[in-house]
Design an enzyme around this catalytic site. Structure first.
Site, mmCIF file in Angstrom:
data_model
loop_
_atom_site.group_PDB
_atom_site.id
_atom_site.type_symbol
_atom_site.label_atom_id
_atom_site.label_comp_id
_atom_site.label_asym_id
_atom_site.label_seq_id
_atom_site.Cartn_x
_atom_site.Cartn_y
_atom_site.Cartn_z
ATOM 1 N N GLU A 156 0.801 -1.212 0.000
ATOM 2 C CA GLU A 156 0.000 0.000 0.000
ATOM 3 C C GLU A 156 0.848 1.283 0.000
ATOM 4 O OE1 GLU A 156 -2.658 -0.275 3.322
ATOM 5 O OE2 GLU A 156 -3.640 -2.082 2.577
ATOM 6 N N ARG A 182 2.721 7.745 0.468
ATOM 7 C CA ARG A 182 3.810 8.710 0.465
ATOM 8 C C ARG A 182 4.843 8.396 -0.616
ATOM 9 N NH1 ARG A 182 5.313 11.112 5.170
ATOM 10 N NH2 ARG A 182 4.353 9.367 6.288
ATOM 11 N N TYR A 213 4.744 16.583 13.549
ATOM 12 C CA TYR A 213 5.778 15.558 13.669
ATOM 13 C C TYR A 213 7.194 16.122 13.723
ATOM 14 C CZ TYR A 213 1.872 13.095 11.359
ATOM 15 O OH TYR A 213 0.641 12.617 10.993
ATOM 16 N N CYS A 215 -1.837 32.525 13.010
ATOM 17 C CA CYS A 215 -1.804 33.126 14.336
ATOM 18 C C CYS A 215 -1.418 32.068 15.374
ATOM 19 C CB CYS A 215 -3.155 33.752 14.673
ATOM 20 S SG CYS A 215 -3.074 34.850 16.095
ATOM 21 N N GLU A 216 -0.240 31.524 15.187
ATOM 22 C CA GLU A 216 0.406 30.545 16.055
ATOM 23 C C GLU A 216 1.899 30.837 15.976
ATOM 24 O OE1 GLU A 216 -0.984 28.021 17.781
ATOM 25 O OE2 GLU A 216 -3.030 28.297 17.044
#
Length: 439
Positions: free
Chosen positions: A288, A291, A332, A359-360
């Site tokens: 499968e 990525r 991650y 806004c972080e």
């Protein structure tokens, strides 16, 4: 490893400007704006062909749509005869819209909704992967009500030797997926006892960023051992052994990678074992990739908006995207290369801390080396941006999602157009626009 391994196949430079598929990145940015996801169709085609060729004769690739899916990509996947791995009604709908038939759709999910159970019971997917004992009963009842027999596999949770980020490890004591070794035989017996479920095989997905091809052989051997001790429960042939995905893709020039041919070779050696051949009989392998197909096929284009010194020393660059279009650094601690279009002939020796515009704190790259001449208005490209970026994008800060562009032979196709503010607000109502309900 080299930077070339991180970039799309047709990435080229001319007069210090980068192109993909014969289209200049600057021209794309000027026409479509930034941020924008730019996919190299030739890269996708080459990877599809590479996987198809590698697994010819032993099984079939199943594209993990969670990495990235749109109807255009589904068309490409379908044209090679691949299956699609889906986990929702939405992913199923996109796969079907792209031409993947129901018979080649594999339904996963650790908590399937009633709508997803109905997909299986009504024949809108080919095989359903059982993830819990309760799911067996739910699916059997739905299949009986629909008057159908549903093909299923069972997902195992057996710890394997994989060193990776905990958040992408899908086996072991902390993982939510699959059935423990103690529950697996019980699940197999329960499926076999139903009249509406047909057991086709087993599945085990270790997690992401696998760099050792032999790990897939070990997974295959574990699956085979479970089949061997429950052989009478598998009434159809060949028995499907699904070894999952997770093949590593390089994000940085120093990252290792793994090839489809290496994985297929390891699986072929395992399939030649007398233990498998004599005790199980005919086997079909499923693998499968998600990525591994799309990550390095794309770059994410941004425009530099701000350059300024940081209070604690050093300098920052702020880009016109960030957490909403690529949440992986926040989730991650993922790291990426960053390339300055138009300055690629200049030494990349000046350290910057790169932020997004949300806004972080929104740190995209803790430190990256770029030319010292970087300035607002510069175009930058983030390679290896094809997987888990658009798929995980959000509308945080009420920002419309960027477009997805497929490029090839000097042409650009806007396969997912940039959202408009009207589309973002379409489902929202004021109090005066709603009717109160008593429920």
């Amino acid at each position: 490893m080299a930077l070339r391994d991180v970039l799309p196949l047709t990435w080229t430079l001319r007069n210090d400007r980068a192109s993909i598929g014969g289209v200049r990145l600057r021209a794309i940015a000027e026409h479509f704006g930034t941020p924008a996801y730019v996919f190299d169709m030739a890269h996708l085609e080459a990877r599809l062909d590479e996987f198809t060729s590698a697994f010819d004769g032993i099984g079939v690739p199943v594209y993990a749509t969670k990495a990235f899916i749109c109807p255009a990509l589904a068309e490409m996947v379908s044209s090679r005869g691949w299956w699609a791995d889906v986990v929702s009604v939405g992913e199923t709908a996109i796969a079907r819209r792209g031409g993947i038939p129901a018979s080649r759709i594999l339904l996963h999910g650790n908590l399937k909704s009633e709508a997803e159970i109905d997909l299986a019971a009504s024949g809108q997917v080919g095989i359903t992967v059982i993830d819990s004992l309760d799911e067996i009963d739910r699916l059997a009842r739905a299949a009986r009500a629909a008057g159908r027999t549903v093909d299923v596999m069972i997902r195992l949770n057996e710890a394997v030797d994989l060193v990776t980020n905990r958040k992408v490890l899908t086996t072991g004591d902390h993982a939510k997926f699959g059935l423990s070794p103690d529950a697996t035989d019980q699940a197999i017996a329960r499926v076999a006892a139903t009249e509406t479920l047909r057991l086709r095989g087993l599945h085990l997905h270790a997690g992401s960023h696998i760099t050792d091809p032999e790990l897939y052989a070990r997974i295959l051997e574990r699956l085979a051992a479970v089949v061997a001790r429950n052989r009478s429960a598998f009434t159809t042939t060949p028995v499907i052994l699904d070894v999952g995905g997770g093949m590593a893709s390089p994000y940085l020039r120093a990252d290792p990678k793994i090839s489809p041919a290496e994985v297929a070779a390891a699986l072929r050696r395992a399939l030649g074992s007398p233990e498998i051949v004599e005790r199980i009989g005919p086997v079909e392998v499923m693998v499968e990739p998600g990525r591994a197909l799309v990550a390095n096929a794309a770059v994410l284009l941004y425009t530099v908006g701000v350059r300024k010194p940081l209070p604690g020393g050093g300098e920052m660059l702020a880009l016109d995207g960030g957490l909403t279009d690529n949440p992986r650094p926040a989730l991650y601690d993922s790291r990426y290369e960053l390339l300055a279009d138009g300055r690629l002939d200049q030494p990349a020796d000046h350290p910057f801390r790169v932020f997004g515009r949300m806004c972080e704190t929104d740190v995209m790259l803790e430190e990256v080396l770029l030319p010292a001449t970087m300035a607002p208005g510069d175009l930058v490209a983030m390679p290896a941006a094809g997987a888990y970026t658009f798929a995980m994008s959000s509308r945080y800060n009420v920002l419309p999602r960027p477009p997805v562009l497929f490029v090839k032979d000097g042409e650009v196709r806007e396969v997912v157009r940039r959202e408009t503010l009207e589309e973002v607000l379409a489902g929202q109502r004021t109090l005066n626009e709603t009717e109160p309900l008593v429920v």
